[in-house]
Enzyme design. Structure first.
Site, PDB file in Angstrom:
ATOM      1  N   CYS A 127       0.811  -1.220   0.000  1.00  0.00           N
ATOM      2  CA  CYS A 127       0.000   0.000   0.000  1.00  0.00           C
ATOM      3  C   CYS A 127       0.844   1.271   0.000  1.00  0.00           C
ATOM      4  CB  CYS A 127      -0.934  -0.001   1.212  1.00  0.00           C
ATOM      5  SG  CYS A 127      -1.869  -1.523   1.397  1.00  0.00           S
ATOM      6  N   HIS A 267      -2.159   8.424   6.197  1.00  0.00           N
ATOM      7  CA  HIS A 267      -2.441   7.112   5.620  1.00  0.00           C
ATOM      8  C   HIS A 267      -3.840   6.693   6.066  1.00  0.00           C
ATOM      9  CE1 HIS A 267      -1.520   3.410   3.660  1.00  0.00           C
ATOM     10  NE2 HIS A 267      -1.656   2.691   4.758  1.00  0.00           N
ATOM     11  N   HIS A 304      -9.607   2.495   0.374  1.00  0.00           N
ATOM     12  CA  HIS A 304      -8.160   2.305   0.246  1.00  0.00           C
ATOM     13  C   HIS A 304      -7.820   1.879  -1.179  1.00  0.00           C
ATOM     14  CE1 HIS A 304      -4.093   1.537   0.979  1.00  0.00           C
ATOM     15  NE2 HIS A 304      -4.155   0.971   2.171  1.00  0.00           N
TER      16      HIS A 304
END
Length: 381
Positions: A127, A267, A304
């Site tokens: 990620c 994040h 996400h």
């Protein structure tokens, strides 16, 4: 003399809009792109929600026969790249292609092919991929290996196998009855992230070259940090140690005091551990200034985007610096005593922002951080 690197073009395909203007307006309006999964039959799964890209069209510049051969994440990357190049006013066919590089990647998989002959590499760091791609592209230009870089990330991993894997990890929110409210970073009731897809691409350019051709400049890339937790294949290091070190590294490389940073696009995955440890990391680096720092997670709206997340969130920081407005963290309802910063809850906010930080922390402990600043000419820098 160290070269300065600026952002001159942006492009994106996201669950909240298939180009940058529509995605930016959706973020400022606090609109979620999370809904029930339609790309496949998700009824057998415990999690049936995701951030899908809706109404996407690749465009007439790719032949229909060729289009059918391209994986969905490659289509996203091509569309976002085309937008970024148009936005930058660059025609790759008319440029010295040996001085243009391509640095982008994907968390789960995919390919990208461009006719550019500068440094080319695919970043694969879970990620953190998009954040690493932007930071490494800036470093490539800074050290003189390229004059221009097309950088970012793309992802189209909404398939049964990947969904099942994250369900087994117990990483996802299972709020199937309220998809738009499922991603709730920093909220006490957060229960996992929401998978999504998309792409984000930026054109990075040597400042002198950009000025010579009269390019519009969104922001300057002034700092980049990259560390690894070396702690666990999924969980972040306790206390946010790795995240704190990479934020500090970005500030050190930029030679900027912490107080000049006014915004952080976190994040902020909406998982219990990430949000708590990221909060700790921000407080460790910024001290008392952490409580004057606006911190928001656009994953509350996009979900996400995995390999594209860090690139899109760095792109958001560039737009924050351009427009001086902060996108909110939506679905923030119940404060968490362990997450006690200003998360720009639920409503966008006008602000004066000199520098903006983009955090992108990946599974396996990958930690890139990109620091952007409002562009200043050489006489003021």
């Amino acid at each position: 003399m160290t070269r300065r690197v600026v952002i001159t073009g942006v492009g994106a395909v996201t669950p909240v809009g298939s180009d940058v203007p529509s995605a930016w307006q959706a973020l400022l309006a606090g609109r979620s792109g999370v809904d029930r999964i339609t790309l496949f039959d998700a009824s057998p799964f415990a999690v049936q929600i995701a951030g899908e890209v809706k109404g996407f069209a690749l465009g007439d510049w790719v032949e229909p026969k060729e289009r059918r051969r391209l994986d969905r994440n490659v289509q996203f990357a091509l569309a976002a790249t085309a937008e970024a190049l148009r936005d930058a006013g660059l025609d790759a066919a008319r440029e010295p292609t040996e001085r243009i590089g391509v640095i982008l990647g994907s968390c789960v998989g995919g390919i990208a092919t461009f006719g550019l002959r500068g440094p080319n590499m695919a970043v694969v760091s879970a990620c953190a991929t998009g954040g690493h791609a932007i930071g490494e592209a800036a470093e490539t230009i800074r050290r003189g290996d390229a004059d221009v870089a097309i950088a970012g990330g793309t992802e189209a991993a909404l398939v049964p196998l990947v969904l099942a894997g994250f369900i087994i990890m117990r990483a996802l929110s299972d709020r199937n009855d309220e998809p738009a409210a499922a991603s709730r970073p920093f909220d006490r009731t957060r229960d996992g992230f929401v998978m999504s897809e998309g792409a984000a691409i930026m054109v990075l350019e040597d400042l002198e070259r950009a000025l010579a051709r009269g390019a519009r400049i969104y922001a300057e890339v002034v700092g980049y940090g990259s560390t690894n937790d070396a702690f666990h294949m999924a969980a972040p290091s306790e206390g946010g140690d790795g995240a704190a070190r990479t934020i500090a590294m970005a500030l050190q490389k930029a030679k900027l005091p912490p107080e000049i940073v006014h915004y952080c696009n976190a994040h902020g995955t909406s998982t219990p551990l990430n949000d708590r440890f990221e909060t700790l990391a921000i407080k460790r680096v910024f001290g008392d200034h952490a409580y004057r720092l606006a911190v928001s997670s656009t994953k509350s709206m996009t979900g996400h985007m995995m390999g594209a997340a860090g690139a899109f969130e760095a792109l958001v920081c560039a737009l924050v610096l351009r427009d001086q407005i902060l996108p909110p963290t939506i679905n923030y309802r119940e404060p968490d005593p362990e997450c006690d910063l200003d998360y720009v809850p639920n409503v966008a906010r006008r602000a004066t922002v000199e520098a903006a930080l983009s955090n992108a922390f990946g599974l396996g402990g990958h930690n890139p951080c990109v620091l952007l600043r409002r562009y200043q000419d050489a006489r003021r820098a």
